[in-house]
Structures are given as structure tokens and as C-alpha cells.
Design an enzyme around this catalytic site. Structure first.
Site, PDB file in Angstrom:
ATOM      1  N   ASN A 136       0.741  -0.996   0.228  1.00  0.00           N
ATOM      2  CA  ASN A 136      -0.070   0.001  -0.057  1.00  0.00           C
ATOM      3  C   ASN A 136       0.882   1.328  -0.090  1.00  0.00           C
ATOM      4  O   ASN A 136       1.985   1.436   0.757  1.00  0.00           O
ATOM      5  CB  ASN A 136      -0.922  -0.251   1.122  1.00  0.00           C
ATOM      6  N   ILE A 137       0.564   2.179  -0.608  1.00  0.00           N
ATOM      7  CA  ILE A 137       1.089   3.548  -0.771  1.00  0.00           C
ATOM      8  C   ILE A 137       0.309   4.490  -0.531  1.00  0.00           C
ATOM      9  O   ILE A 137      -0.808   4.916  -1.440  1.00  0.00           O
ATOM     10  CB  ILE A 137       1.613   3.691  -2.452  1.00  0.00           C
ATOM     11  N   GLU A 138       0.512   5.262   0.492  1.00  0.00           N
ATOM     12  CA  GLU A 138      -0.483   6.205   1.083  1.00  0.00           C
ATOM     13  C   GLU A 138      -0.079   7.644   0.480  1.00  0.00           C
ATOM     14  O   GLU A 138       1.095   7.660  -0.178  1.00  0.00           O
ATOM     15  CB  GLU A 138      -0.617   6.289   2.495  1.00  0.00           C
TER      16      GLU A 138
ATOM     17  N   CYS B 231      -4.053   0.561  -2.704  1.00  0.00           N
ATOM     18  CA  CYS B 231      -3.791  -0.678  -1.869  1.00  0.00           C
ATOM     19  C   CYS B 231      -2.863  -1.391  -2.588  1.00  0.00           C
ATOM     20  O   CYS B 231      -2.597  -1.533  -3.749  1.00  0.00           O
ATOM     21  CB  CYS B 231      -5.194  -1.396  -1.715  1.00  0.00           C
TER      22      CYS B 231
ATOM     23  N   GLU C 238      -2.906  -4.754  -3.019  1.00  0.00           N
ATOM     24  CA  GLU C 238      -3.340  -5.691  -4.147  1.00  0.00           C
ATOM     25  C   GLU C 238      -3.411  -4.988  -5.629  1.00  0.00           C
ATOM     26  O   GLU C 238      -2.905  -5.528  -6.534  1.00  0.00           O
ATOM     27  CB  GLU C 238      -4.745  -6.070  -3.763  1.00  0.00           C
TER      28      GLU C 238
ATOM     29  N   CYS D 172     -10.094  -4.977   0.668  1.00  0.00           N
ATOM     30  CA  CYS D 172     -11.344  -3.910   0.327  1.00  0.00           C
ATOM     31  C   CYS D 172     -12.063  -4.306  -0.839  1.00  0.00           C
ATOM     32  O   CYS D 172     -11.621  -5.108  -1.666  1.00  0.00           O
ATOM     33  CB  CYS D 172     -10.676  -2.658   0.614  1.00  0.00           C
TER      34      CYS D 172
ATOM     35  N   CYS E  11     -10.623  -3.475  -4.077  1.00  0.00           N
ATOM     36  CA  CYS E  11      -9.574  -4.306  -4.597  1.00  0.00           C
ATOM     37  C   CYS E  11     -10.436  -5.633  -4.983  1.00  0.00           C
ATOM     38  O   CYS E  11     -10.001  -6.485  -5.975  1.00  0.00           O
ATOM     39  CB  CYS E  11      -8.636  -4.920  -3.417  1.00  0.00           C
TER      40      CYS E  11
HETATM   41  N1  THU Z   1      -5.338  -1.307   2.414  1.00  0.00           N
HETATM   42  C1  THU Z   1      -4.537  -1.972   1.434  1.00  0.00           C
HETATM   43  O1  THU Z   1      -3.606  -1.956   0.973  1.00  0.00           O
HETATM   44  N2  THU Z   1      -5.531  -3.246   0.932  1.00  0.00           N
HETATM   45  C2  THU Z   1      -6.637  -3.456   1.356  1.00  0.00           C
HETATM   46  O2  THU Z   1      -7.517  -4.309   0.792  1.00  0.00           O
HETATM   47  C3  THU Z   1      -7.358  -2.903   2.685  1.00  0.00           C
HETATM   48  C4  THU Z   1      -6.536  -1.470   2.937  1.00  0.00           C
HETATM   49  C5  THU Z   1      -4.619  -0.168   2.857  1.00  0.00           C
HETATM   50  C6  THU Z   1      -5.127   1.139   2.336  1.00  0.00           C
HETATM   51  C7  THU Z   1      -4.597   2.042   3.736  1.00  0.00           C
HETATM   52  O3  THU Z   1      -3.309   2.373   3.044  1.00  0.00           O
HETATM   53  C8  THU Z   1      -4.290   1.045   4.614  1.00  0.00           C
HETATM   54  O4  THU Z   1      -4.659  -0.326   4.350  1.00  0.00           O
HETATM   55  C9  THU Z   1      -5.452   1.249   5.818  1.00  0.00           C
HETATM   56  O5  THU Z   1      -6.706   1.394   4.918  1.00  0.00           O
END
Ligand code: THU
Length: 135
Positions: free
Chosen positions: A47-49, A58, A60, A89, A92
Site C-alpha cells: 500500500n502506498i499512502e 492498496c 493488491e 477491500c 480490490c
Molecule cells: N489497504 C490495502 O492495502 N489493501 C486492502 O485491501 C485494505 C486496505 C490499505 C489502504 C491503506 O493504506 C491502509 O490499508 C488502511 O486502510
């Protein structure tokens, strides 16, 4: 297609190693994914915020987009590792459903333990897929 325990663990371990590269300074919820294609290639993702929160991506989808941009769309299995074995989520799930409802999703926790194994079809019943647009 039957995955051996060893194959599953190896994909989980790859996702967990990738997870160390997650960029998640806002949620502190690092996620790692490892996607295997039927041709045997593996693409990892994290995940890259972003400071502008909605632009977060996300793990995935990073893995899926890396694969598609490298010409691979035939997915067999994806592992997803989070601290607590969280599931993918909705967004995804939808992106996975675009390519196959049969892709296996392995959900594991931060210790590398497999928590749940489901198909995309099970995770997203009655999915809207490309078929709906071609009829
Ligand atoms: N996140 C994912 O990378 N994959 C998911 O399926 C659920 C959420 C990440 C997004 C965000 O950076 C962190 O988890 C919290 O939501």
C-alpha cells in the site's frame, strides 16, 4: 488447481517481505501482496499512502496493476498480508473480479499465518464483470 502448503507459504512470505516496503505513515497499517499468474510470474505490491488521503493505493491493486502493465492478466492466486489477517477491500475485490472470479485469495497475518482462503467469487458474490457489458 491445487496449491501445495509450500506454495501458499512461499507466496505469503513474499507478500510479508514486500510489506516491509509499504508506505503507510498515516494509517500505520502496512499491507503486502504477492500475485502469481498462471504463467508462473509473481508480482508483489504494497500500500502506498498519500498526504491527500484518497489518493492512497492498496497493495493488491499495486500488484495487479504491475502485472497488467507487464502484459499479464491471467491470475491464479494472490496473497495478502496485514498485521491482523484483514481481507481485501471492496475496491480490490472489484479489480480482481475484472480478471477472474476464480482467483484464489490467501489472507495471512503478520506472523505469516494463513487466516483465510477464499476465491474472488466467494469474496464478491454477484460481481459486476465485463460480461455484463457485452450482452
Ligand atoms: N489497504 C490495502 O492495502 N489493501 C486492502 O485491501 C485494505 C486496505 C490499505 C489502504 C491503506 O493504506 C491502509 O490499508 C488502511 O486502510
Amino acid at each position: 488447481m491445487v496449491l501445495t502448503e509450500q506454495e501458499k507459504q512461499s507466496l505469503i512470505d513474499l507478500a510479508n517481505t514486500a510489506r516491509q516496503r509499504a508506505y503507510a505513515p498515516y494509517s500505520n497499517y502496512p499491507v503486502g501482496a504477492a500475485l502469481r499468474t498462471r504463467s508462473g510470474r509473481i508480482f508483489t505490491g504494497v500500500n502506498i499512502e498519500n498526504a491527500a488521503y484518497p489518493h492512497t493505493m492498496c497493495a493488491e491493486r499495486v500488484a495487479i496493476f504491475k502485472a497488467v502493465s507487464d502484459g499479464e492478466k491471467d491470475f491464479e492466486v494472490i496473497s495478502v498480508v496485514t498485521d491482523n489477517g484483514g481481507s481485501p477491500c471492496g475496491g480490490c475485490r472489484q479489480v480482481l473480479a475484472e480478471f477472474s472470479l476464480d482467483t484464489i485469495v490467501l489472507m495471512a497475518d503478520g506472523s505469516g499465518k494463513l487466516i483465510k482462503e477464499m476465491t474472488v467469487k466467494e469474496l464478491l458474490p454477484e460481481a459486476f464483470t465485463p460480461d455484463h457489458l457485452s450482452k
